[in-house]
Design an enzyme around this catalytic site. Structure first.
Site, PDB file in Angstrom:
ATOM      1  N   HIS A 154      -9.424   1.338   5.076  1.00  0.00           N
ATOM      2  CA  HIS A 154      -8.136   1.495   5.765  1.00  0.00           C
ATOM      3  C   HIS A 154      -8.331   2.443   6.943  1.00  0.00           C
ATOM      4  O   HIS A 154      -9.117   3.393   6.855  1.00  0.00           O
ATOM      5  CB  HIS A 154      -7.086   2.036   4.789  1.00  0.00           C
ATOM      6  CG  HIS A 154      -5.699   1.965   5.354  1.00  0.00           C
ATOM      7  ND1 HIS A 154      -5.228   2.882   6.263  1.00  0.00           N
ATOM      8  CD2 HIS A 154      -4.699   1.071   5.171  1.00  0.00           C
ATOM      9  CE1 HIS A 154      -3.992   2.557   6.608  1.00  0.00           C
ATOM     10  NE2 HIS A 154      -3.641   1.459   5.955  1.00  0.00           N
ATOM     11  N   ASN A 160       0.869  -1.178   0.000  1.00  0.00           N
ATOM     12  CA  ASN A 160       0.000   0.000   0.000  1.00  0.00           C
ATOM     13  C   ASN A 160       0.908   1.231   0.000  1.00  0.00           C
ATOM     14  O   ASN A 160       1.512   1.558   1.024  1.00  0.00           O
ATOM     15  CB  ASN A 160      -0.887  -0.031   1.255  1.00  0.00           C
ATOM     16  CG  ASN A 160      -1.728   1.234   1.388  1.00  0.00           C
ATOM     17  OD1 ASN A 160      -1.762   2.072   0.480  1.00  0.00           O
ATOM     18  ND2 ASN A 160      -2.396   1.370   2.516  1.00  0.00           N
ATOM     19  N   TRP A 161       0.992   1.869  -1.149  1.00  0.00           N
ATOM     20  CA  TRP A 161       1.906   3.023  -1.275  1.00  0.00           C
ATOM     21  C   TRP A 161       1.342   4.290  -0.627  1.00  0.00           C
ATOM     22  O   TRP A 161       2.043   5.281  -0.503  1.00  0.00           O
ATOM     23  CB  TRP A 161       2.203   3.278  -2.762  1.00  0.00           C
ATOM     24  CG  TRP A 161       3.240   2.360  -3.331  1.00  0.00           C
ATOM     25  CD1 TRP A 161       3.588   1.122  -2.875  1.00  0.00           C
ATOM     26  CD2 TRP A 161       4.084   2.620  -4.465  1.00  0.00           C
ATOM     27  NE1 TRP A 161       4.583   0.587  -3.656  1.00  0.00           N
ATOM     28  CE2 TRP A 161       4.901   1.487  -4.646  1.00  0.00           C
ATOM     29  CE3 TRP A 161       4.202   3.688  -5.357  1.00  0.00           C
ATOM     30  CZ2 TRP A 161       5.852   1.405  -5.673  1.00  0.00           C
ATOM     31  CZ3 TRP A 161       5.137   3.605  -6.387  1.00  0.00           C
ATOM     32  CH2 TRP A 161       5.953   2.472  -6.535  1.00  0.00           C
ATOM     33  N   LYS A 162       0.062   4.259  -0.280  1.00  0.00           N
ATOM     34  CA  LYS A 162      -0.589   5.450   0.311  1.00  0.00           C
ATOM     35  C   LYS A 162      -0.348   6.657  -0.611  1.00  0.00           C
ATOM     36  O   LYS A 162      -0.306   6.488  -1.823  1.00  0.00           O
ATOM     37  CB  LYS A 162      -0.096   5.665   1.744  1.00  0.00           C
ATOM     38  CG  LYS A 162      -0.187   4.375   2.573  1.00  0.00           C
ATOM     39  CD  LYS A 162       0.050   4.552   4.039  1.00  0.00           C
ATOM     40  CE  LYS A 162      -0.094   3.204   4.741  1.00  0.00           C
ATOM     41  NZ  LYS A 162       0.002   3.273   6.186  1.00  0.00           N
ATOM     42  N   GLY A 186       2.719   2.278  10.823  1.00  0.00           N
ATOM     43  CA  GLY A 186       3.710   3.347  10.719  1.00  0.00           C
ATOM     44  C   GLY A 186       4.438   3.650  12.014  1.00  0.00           C
ATOM     45  O   GLY A 186       5.114   4.677  12.125  1.00  0.00           O
ATOM     46  N   GLY A 209       2.977  -1.194   4.244  1.00  0.00           N
ATOM     47  CA  GLY A 209       2.975   0.230   3.926  1.00  0.00           C
ATOM     48  C   GLY A 209       4.373   0.706   3.568  1.00  0.00           C
ATOM     49  O   GLY A 209       4.873   0.477   2.464  1.00  0.00           O
ATOM     50  N   GLY A 210       5.035   1.361   4.505  1.00  0.00           N
ATOM     51  CA  GLY A 210       6.330   1.998   4.258  1.00  0.00           C
ATOM     52  C   GLY A 210       7.350   1.113   3.553  1.00  0.00           C
ATOM     53  O   GLY A 210       8.035   1.566   2.622  1.00  0.00           O
ATOM     54  N   GLU A 228      -6.659   4.815   7.932  1.00  0.00           N
ATOM     55  CA  GLU A 228      -6.417   6.229   7.582  1.00  0.00           C
ATOM     56  C   GLU A 228      -7.649   6.835   6.903  1.00  0.00           C
ATOM     57  O   GLU A 228      -7.938   8.013   7.071  1.00  0.00           O
ATOM     58  CB  GLU A 228      -5.158   6.331   6.710  1.00  0.00           C
ATOM     59  CG  GLU A 228      -3.903   6.089   7.551  1.00  0.00           C
ATOM     60  CD  GLU A 228      -2.723   5.502   6.802  1.00  0.00           C
ATOM     61  OE1 GLU A 228      -2.726   5.525   5.555  1.00  0.00           O
ATOM     62  OE2 GLU A 228      -1.797   5.011   7.481  1.00  0.00           O
ATOM     63  N   GLU A 250      -5.218  -4.916  10.551  1.00  0.00           N
ATOM     64  CA  GLU A 250      -4.186  -3.902  10.746  1.00  0.00           C
ATOM     65  C   GLU A 250      -4.453  -3.154  12.053  1.00  0.00           C
ATOM     66  O   GLU A 250      -5.277  -2.220  12.073  1.00  0.00           O
ATOM     67  CB  GLU A 250      -4.203  -2.894   9.595  1.00  0.00           C
ATOM     68  CG  GLU A 250      -3.933  -3.488   8.236  1.00  0.00           C
ATOM     69  CD  GLU A 250      -3.334  -2.465   7.272  1.00  0.00           C
ATOM     70  OE1 GLU A 250      -2.261  -2.749   6.731  1.00  0.00           O
ATOM     71  OE2 GLU A 250      -3.920  -1.384   7.089  1.00  0.00           O
ATOM     72  N   SER A 303       3.515  -2.208  10.275  1.00  0.00           N
ATOM     73  CA  SER A 303       4.968  -2.288  10.525  1.00  0.00           C
ATOM     74  C   SER A 303       5.576  -3.628  10.132  1.00  0.00           C
ATOM     75  O   SER A 303       6.464  -4.140  10.830  1.00  0.00           O
ATOM     76  CB  SER A 303       5.286  -1.943  11.982  1.00  0.00           C
ATOM     77  OG  SER A 303       4.957  -0.592  12.248  1.00  0.00           O
TER      78      SER A 303
END
Ligand code: 13P
Length: 258
Positions: free
Chosen positions: A97, A11-13, A172, A233-234, A99, A166, A212
Site C-alpha cells: 500500500h 481497508n480499515w487502515k 483520502g 478506505g474511508g 502508505e 491506487e 476515494s
C-alpha cells in the site's frame, strides 16, 4: 477472456474503535445476501481479526490483513507473518500500500518478497500500485505503474493474486482520475502483468481500483469492464457507505441503491 468475479475490499487502515466488532457483525449480516455475486472482504487491524473471524464463520464475507512480514518467523519485533494472519482468520492480505511504501520506505523488492510469502501461506495477496501526482503530471503514470508491477509481483503469480491500482494522489483526498484515465491505467496494468507473469495469469487476476471510492462514484467506476472491483478506505468504515458501494456494482443492480 475469463469472467473475473468482482471483489469489493475494505481497508480499515489504523481505525478500529471499541465498537469495531459490532460494525463487522452488522456488515457481515448486510453483505451476506450480496456475496454470491461479489466477493466482499474486510481488512481490519490485525488485533481484531480473531474476534472478527468468529463473526464471519460460516458466512461468505472474508477477512484480510493489511501487511505481513516476508519471513515466516524470527527476531522481527512488532511484525506479523503471513501464517499468523492466516491463523487469525485472514484469507487475503493487502501488500505494498502506498502508505506502507511511504511510512515504512517499502521497496518494490520487499513487496515482491512479501507477496511470495503471502502466496506460500495460502493468503491471496492484494498488491497495490499507483503513481504520485508529480509522476502523473510528468506523463509517467503508466510507466510508473508498469515498473511497480514488474518489480513487486513474483514472476510466478501466486494463487489468488489481486492487483489494486491506487493513484497516491486519490487516496483520502476526494479526488479521482477520470473514467478514461482509470480505463487506460487498468489496461496498462494488465499488459504489464501479462509481460511479467504471462497472459493466462494476467487474464485471471482481478484489478481493483482504489482511491476515494464513495457511494456516489462507485457505480460509474464499477461499471467499467476493465475494473474488477474496488479497494475502499474511508468509506469502508461504516456499514451504510460500504454497503452502498457494494450495491452499486452492476451485478447487484437488482438490489437497488442504498
Ligand atoms: P480512501 O478510499 O479513503 O481514499 O482510501 C483508499 C485506500 O487507500 C484503500 O487502500
Amino acid at each position: 477472456m475469463t469472467a473475473r468475479r468482482p471483489m469489493i475490499a475494505g481497508n480499515w487502515k489504523m481505525n478500529a474503535g471499541p465498537d469495531a466488532l459490532h460494525v463487522i457483525e452488522e456488515m457481515v449480516e448486510a453483505l451476506t445476501p450480496l456475496s454470491d455475486q461479489v466477493d466482499c472482504l474486510i481488512c481490519p487491524p490485525a488485533t481484531i481479526l480473531a474476534g472478527a473471524r468468529s463473526l464471519t464463520k460460516g458466512k461468505p464475507v472474508r477477512l484480510g490483513g493489511q501487511d505481513c512480514h516476508h519471513k515466516t518467523s524470527g527476531p522481527h519485533t512488532g511484525c506479523l507473518s503471513a501464517d499468523m494472519l492466516r491463523a487469525a482468520g485472514a484469507e487475503a492480505v493487502i501488500l505494498g500500500h502506498s502508505e506502507r511504501r511511504t511510512d515504512h520506505a517499502e521497496s518494490d523488492a520487499l513487496v515482491q518478497a512479501k507477496t511470495a510469502a503471502a502466496g506460500e501461506a495460502g493468503l491471496a495477496p492484494i498488491v497495490c500500485v499507483g503513481e504520485t501526482l508529480a509522476q502523473r503530471q510528468a506523463g509517467q503514470a503508466e510507466a510508473t505503474v508498469a515498473a511497480q508491477i514488474t518489480a513487486s509481483v513474483p514472476e510466478r503469480a501466486p494463487e489468488g493474486l489481486v492487483l489494486a491500482y491506487e493513484p497516491v494522489w486519490a487516496i483520502g483526498t476526494g479526488l479521482t482520475p477520470s473514467l478514461e484515465e482509470i480505463i487506460a491505467m487498468h489496461r496498462a496494468a494488465r499488459q504489464a502483468l501479462a509481460r511479467r507473469c504471462g497472459a493466462a495469469a494476467a487474464d485471471a487476476t482481478r484489478i481493483l481500483y482504489g482511491g476515494s471510492v464513495k457511494p456516489d462514484n462507485a457505480a460509474a467506476i464499477l461499471s467499467l469492464p476493465e475494473v474488477d472491483g474496488a479497494l475502499v478506505g474511508g468509506a469502508s468504515l461504516e456499514t451504510k457507505s460500504f454497503l452502498a458501494i457494494v450495491r452499486a456494482h452492476p451485478m447487484l443492480s437488482r438490489f437497488g441503491s442504498a
